[in-house]
Design a protein around this motif. Structure first.
Motif, PDB file in Angstrom:
ATOM      1  N   LYS A  22      -8.221   4.134  -7.376  1.00  0.00           N
ATOM      2  CA  LYS A  22      -7.410   5.353  -7.331  1.00  0.00           C
ATOM      3  C   LYS A  22      -7.304   5.857  -8.754  1.00  0.00           C
ATOM      4  N   GLU A  23      -7.428   7.164  -8.948  1.00  0.00           N
ATOM      5  CA  GLU A  23      -7.484   7.690 -10.305  1.00  0.00           C
ATOM      6  C   GLU A  23      -6.095   7.750 -10.946  1.00  0.00           C
ATOM      7  N   LYS A  24      -5.995   7.216 -12.160  1.00  0.00           N
ATOM      8  CA  LYS A  24      -4.751   7.337 -12.914  1.00  0.00           C
ATOM      9  C   LYS A  24      -4.768   8.650 -13.667  1.00  0.00           C
ATOM     10  N   HIS A  83       0.844  -1.212   0.000  1.00  0.00           N
ATOM     11  CA  HIS A  83       0.000   0.000   0.000  1.00  0.00           C
ATOM     12  C   HIS A  83       0.876   1.259   0.000  1.00  0.00           C
ATOM     13  N   TRP A 119       2.324   6.318  -7.095  1.00  0.00           N
ATOM     14  CA  TRP A 119       1.139   6.525  -7.932  1.00  0.00           C
ATOM     15  C   TRP A 119       1.240   7.814  -8.761  1.00  0.00           C
ATOM     16  N   ARG A 161       2.479   1.756  -3.354  1.00  0.00           N
ATOM     17  CA  ARG A 161       1.486   2.262  -4.323  1.00  0.00           C
ATOM     18  C   ARG A 161       1.240   3.755  -4.116  1.00  0.00           C
ATOM     19  N   GLU A 162       1.105   4.156  -2.861  1.00  0.00           N
ATOM     20  CA  GLU A 162       0.870   5.578  -2.570  1.00  0.00           C
ATOM     21  C   GLU A 162       2.064   6.425  -3.017  1.00  0.00           C
ATOM     22  N   ASP A 190      -3.603  -4.698  -9.016  1.00  0.00           N
ATOM     23  CA  ASP A 190      -4.018  -3.378  -8.536  1.00  0.00           C
ATOM     24  C   ASP A 190      -5.512  -3.325  -8.206  1.00  0.00           C
TER      25      ASP A 190
END
Ligand code: COA
Length: 208
Positions: free
Chosen positions: A198-200, A21, A28, A24-25, A192
């Motif tokens: 979560k917005e790409k 996590h 991102w 990823r944060e 994922d």
């Protein structure tokens, strides 16, 4: 940086989800819309080149704030030798705590541990602005080339640091990124989907 209450220790299975996590944060939308690095972490733990003793989490007051992992790699020397060495990454600091010296602290600590484990040199693809603060230089200036790049060119993102001074004396050659870093993007996308949406975003400065 306030180093109080900061602990660096090896990762345990109980940390896996939180580390993925955090990764990823941290990554991102930084280098591409979304990121692959949390899947890279997930996959590399099972890679034969993975170095469990250098799979490190950083905690402050019991909260996970950083992570780094190392892999065994090799330089193919021009005289035919395979020279064992290490690389590392992903390295992540929790986004709200970045640019306070924590990444450098974790990196410097981990490099000491890598040296204790016998690594003579580290290669990394990364930003000289950050890694240069910890003693990395352009690898091309030390005679180490990056696989797939033109032989004559100084590759601006390909860096190295000798952990044991003189380790590379008399060595020129090509570094190969461990295969484990090349993850399947479709598999990463499926992985994922087990995380909160979560917005790409396509942002300026991304590499891909
Ligand atoms: C890269 C990362 C690990 C650095 O950790 P950090 O705690 O933010 O970095 P530090 O505060 O220790 O940085 C030390 C110095 O490196 C340089 N630096 C750090 N991050 C930088 C960046 N993104 N761009 C340019 N220089 C940077 C700065 O000179 C900084 O000193 P300053 O803030 O006084 O100018 C962290 O920002 C992160 O997790 N980023 C997202 C994921 C990532 O990009 N990982 C690395 C991939 S190669």
């Amino acid at each position: 940086m306030n180093q109080k209450q900061i602990i660096i220790r090896t990762e345990t299975p109980a940390d896996y989800a939180a580390v993925e996590h955090l990764t990823r944060e941290a990554f991102w939308n930084v280098y591409r819309p979304g990121c692959l690095e949390h899947y890279v972490v997930h996959v590399l733990r099972n890679d034969p080149a993975f170095v469990p003793q250098l799979d490190l989490v950083m905690e402050q007051e019991g909260e996970l704030i950083g992570h780094v992992m190392y892999m065994r790699a090799a330089i193919t020397a021009d005289d035919g030798r395979e020279i064992p060495m290490m690389t590392f990454g992903p390295i992540s600091i929790r986004p709200d705590l970045q640019r306070q010296g924590l990444g450098k602290y974790l990196l410097d600590y981990s490099m000491e541990k890598a040296k204790e484990l016998g690594a003579g040199v580290l290669c990394i693809e990364g930003n000289l602005d950050f890694y240069g603060k910890s003693g990395f230089v352009l690898a091309g200036t030390r005679g180490i080339r990056y696989h797939g790049e033109p032989e004559q060119e100084l590759v601006p993102y390909f860096l190295l640091k000798e952990l044991r001074p003189g380790f590379l004396d008399g060595v020129t050659g090509v570094y190969h990124t461990p295969q484990g870093y090349y993850v399947d993007e479709a598999a990463a996308e499926v992985f994922d989907q087990s995380f909160p949406p979560k917005e790409k975003l396509k942002l300026p400065g991304q590499l891909f």
